[in-house]
Design a protein around this motif. Structure first.
Motif, PDB file in Angstrom:
ATOM      1  N   UNK A 229       0.396  -8.053   6.921  1.00 60.01           N
ATOM      2  CA  UNK A 229       0.581  -7.299   5.677  1.00 60.01           C
ATOM      3  C   UNK A 229       0.096  -5.871   5.897  1.00 60.01           C
ATOM      4  N   UNK A 230       0.843  -4.913   5.375  1.00 62.67           N
ATOM      5  CA  UNK A 230       0.466  -3.503   5.440  1.00 62.67           C
ATOM      6  C   UNK A 230       0.485  -2.917   4.029  1.00 62.67           C
ATOM      7  N   UNK A 231      -0.472  -2.040   3.767  1.00 64.46           N
ATOM      8  CA  UNK A 231      -0.440  -1.306   2.494  1.00 64.46           C
ATOM      9  C   UNK A 231      -1.224  -0.012   2.645  1.00 64.46           C
ATOM     10  N   UNK A 232      -1.012   0.871   1.681  1.00 61.35           N
ATOM     11  CA  UNK A 232      -1.775   2.108   1.610  1.00 61.35           C
ATOM     12  C   UNK A 232      -1.988   2.460   0.149  1.00 61.35           C
ATOM     13  N   UNK A 233      -2.796   3.457  -0.101  1.00 61.56           N
ATOM     14  CA  UNK A 233      -3.138   3.846  -1.463  1.00 61.56           C
ATOM     15  C   UNK A 233      -1.878   4.051  -2.306  1.00 61.56           C
ATOM     16  N   UNK A 234      -1.850   3.423  -3.474  1.00 63.80           N
ATOM     17  CA  UNK A 234      -0.721   3.578  -4.393  1.00 63.80           C
ATOM     18  C   UNK A 234       0.327   2.499  -4.282  1.00 63.80           C
ATOM     19  N   UNK A 235       0.282   1.673  -3.248  1.00 62.08           N
ATOM     20  CA  UNK A 235       1.255   0.586  -3.112  1.00 62.08           C
ATOM     21  C   UNK A 235       0.960  -0.512  -4.128  1.00 62.08           C
ATOM     22  N   UNK A 236       1.971  -0.898  -4.895  1.00 59.30           N
ATOM     23  CA  UNK A 236       1.792  -1.969  -5.870  1.00 59.30           C
ATOM     24  C   UNK A 236       1.743  -3.335  -5.194  1.00 59.30           C
ATOM     25  N   UNK A 237       2.349  -3.431  -4.026  1.00 57.83           N
ATOM     26  CA  UNK A 237       2.312  -4.681  -3.282  1.00 57.83           C
ATOM     27  C   UNK A 237       2.405  -4.365  -1.788  1.00 57.83           C
ATOM     28  N   UNK A 238       1.822  -5.209  -0.946  1.00 56.14           N
ATOM     29  CA  UNK A 238       1.860  -4.940   0.492  1.00 56.14           C
ATOM     30  C   UNK A 238       3.225  -5.235   1.090  1.00 56.14           C
ATOM     31  N   UNK A 239       3.499  -4.641   2.235  1.00 55.38           N
ATOM     32  CA  UNK A 239       4.700  -4.957   3.001  1.00 55.38           C
ATOM     33  C   UNK A 239       4.378  -6.131   3.920  1.00 55.38           C
ATOM     34  N   UNK A 240       5.154  -7.193   3.829  1.00 53.81           N
ATOM     35  CA  UNK A 240       4.899  -8.415   4.581  1.00 53.81           C
ATOM     36  C   UNK A 240       5.904  -8.521   5.722  1.00 53.81           C
ATOM     37  N   UNK A 241       5.418  -8.894   6.911  1.00 53.23           N
ATOM     38  CA  UNK A 241       6.314  -9.064   8.054  1.00 53.23           C
ATOM     39  C   UNK A 241       5.789 -10.191   8.937  1.00 53.23           C
ATOM     40  N   UNK A 242       6.676 -10.670   9.820  1.00 53.96           N
ATOM     41  CA  UNK A 242       6.310 -11.704  10.783  1.00 53.96           C
ATOM     42  C   UNK A 242       5.999 -11.026  12.108  1.00 53.96           C
ATOM     43  N   UNK A 243       4.884 -11.370  12.734  1.00 52.43           N
ATOM     44  CA  UNK A 243       4.561 -10.789  14.028  1.00 52.43           C
ATOM     45  C   UNK A 243       5.329 -11.536  15.116  1.00 52.43           C
TER      46      UNK A 243
END
Length: 335
Positions: A229-243
């Motif tokens: 999961x990745x996120x930064x300030x202001x993101x309403x939801x994280x970006x989800x990915x498969x490694x």
């Protein structure tokens, strides 16, 4: 820090002074003259700075104190002019944490922790054991704190990167706060990387709940092993990915930074995590130039100086002294 030959009374006096300075410097009406006097006091003895830093950390813990409800069982002081309830709460918390760490009433209400620890890794990686038995590996330049509350275990990642093996306790979750979000677990293995307001969570075992906005603690997305999961300030939801099978995000545990044909714009946050002065890009087009290779995390400075030898770029410095990567004319790829 070398051993200090002070009496118990002398040491207590320094601790008391550090607590008073901490409260005074956080007051809205603190004057420039007072701040100058504090600096003179802090610089007068190594223990002064050491004790003040400890009080500053306690102040940050006290900042989690909730505002009182009308039904609160404990009596509250009548606010005086220019003072808020939170200021009184923080002052009381500092006193409670400095003498013993927390009064029983503060613990039972979930306001104050029963234990508090601070960990930092500067020039070398470090492995630590939290009070609950959880194991944590700290990357270079990493700083975090651990507090044990009645309803949760709380880690605040102030900067850097850490790998967690969390001791299982389904009734007492561990919450890792990183930038604007948090990761909630009961027992698992995962990695948290943070640079400025960017956060990346990689799960190896178990499951975690990732929330990119801790103003809404009931939200979040659950990760399964092999997810990120990745996120930064202001993101309403994280970006989800498969490694994928070749994911190199945990190579730092072997002292390596792997750049797998990344654009400079993506690579710089990974590089800058290890530098006191971050490297800048001259323009967005330069950020599209790609870089690869495996580097020693303890020698990232040398990576920056060798970039002109392997890429069509040259280095300059801006007015703040930051290295700036510039592309050679006619060599920047299209966006």
């Amino acid at each position: 820090m070398s051993e200090q030959h002070l009496t118990e009374a002398e040491y207590d006096a320094i601790t008391d002074a550090a607590a008073q300075w901490c409260m005074r410097l956080h007051a809205a009406d603190c004057t420039a003259a007072e701040r100058q006097a504090f600096e003179q006091w802090r610089d007068a003895h190594p223990l002064h700075a050491f004790e003040y830093e400890a009080m500053q950390e306690i102040w940050e813990v006290a900042d989690h104190l909730p505002r009182p409800q009308a039904s609160a069982a404990l009596p509250l002081p009548t606010p005086a002019p220019r003072k808020s309830w939170r200021a009184y709460g923080m002052a009381a918390a500092i006193s409670a944490l400095a003498l013993p760490l927390a009064a029983y009433s503060g613990w039972s209400l979930g306001w104050l922790p029963s234990s508090y620890e601070h960990f930092q890794a500067d020039g070398s990686m470090r492995q630590v054991t939290l009070a609950d038995g959880s194991q944590v590996e700290l990357n270079l330049g990493t700083e975090l704190t651990y507090s044990n509350y009645k309803d949760q275990r709380r880690v605040t990642l102030k900067k850097g990167e850490a790998f967690f093996k969390v001791s299982h306790d389904s009734s007492h979750p561990l919450v890792v706060k990183a930038a604007s979000g948090e990761v909630r677990v009961t027992g698992t293995q995962f990695n948290v990387w943070m640079y400025e307001d960017q956060v990346r969570v990689t799960l190896l075992e178990g499951s975690v709940l990732v929330n990119s906005d801790n103003r809404h603690p009931d939200g979040g997305f659950r990760l399964d092993p092999g997810m990120q999961a990745r996120y930064r300030q202001g993101d309403h939801q994280p970006q989800i990915s498969q490694t994928d099978a070749n994911d190199s995000s945990l190579a730092w545990r072997q002292g390596k930074l792997v750049l797998d044909n990344l654009a400079l714009g993506e690579a710089l946050p990974l590089i800058n995590r290890y530098l006191s002065k971050p490297v800048m890009l001259a323009d967005s087009a330069t950020g599209n130039i790609r870089v690869g290779g495996i580097y020693d995390v303890s020698a990232i400075k040398s990576l920056v100086t060798t970039l002109p030898k392997v890429l069509p770029v040259y280095l300059t410095r801006n007015q703040d002294g930051n290295p700036v990567i510039n592309s050679l004319p006619g060599t920047t790829p299209k966006s």
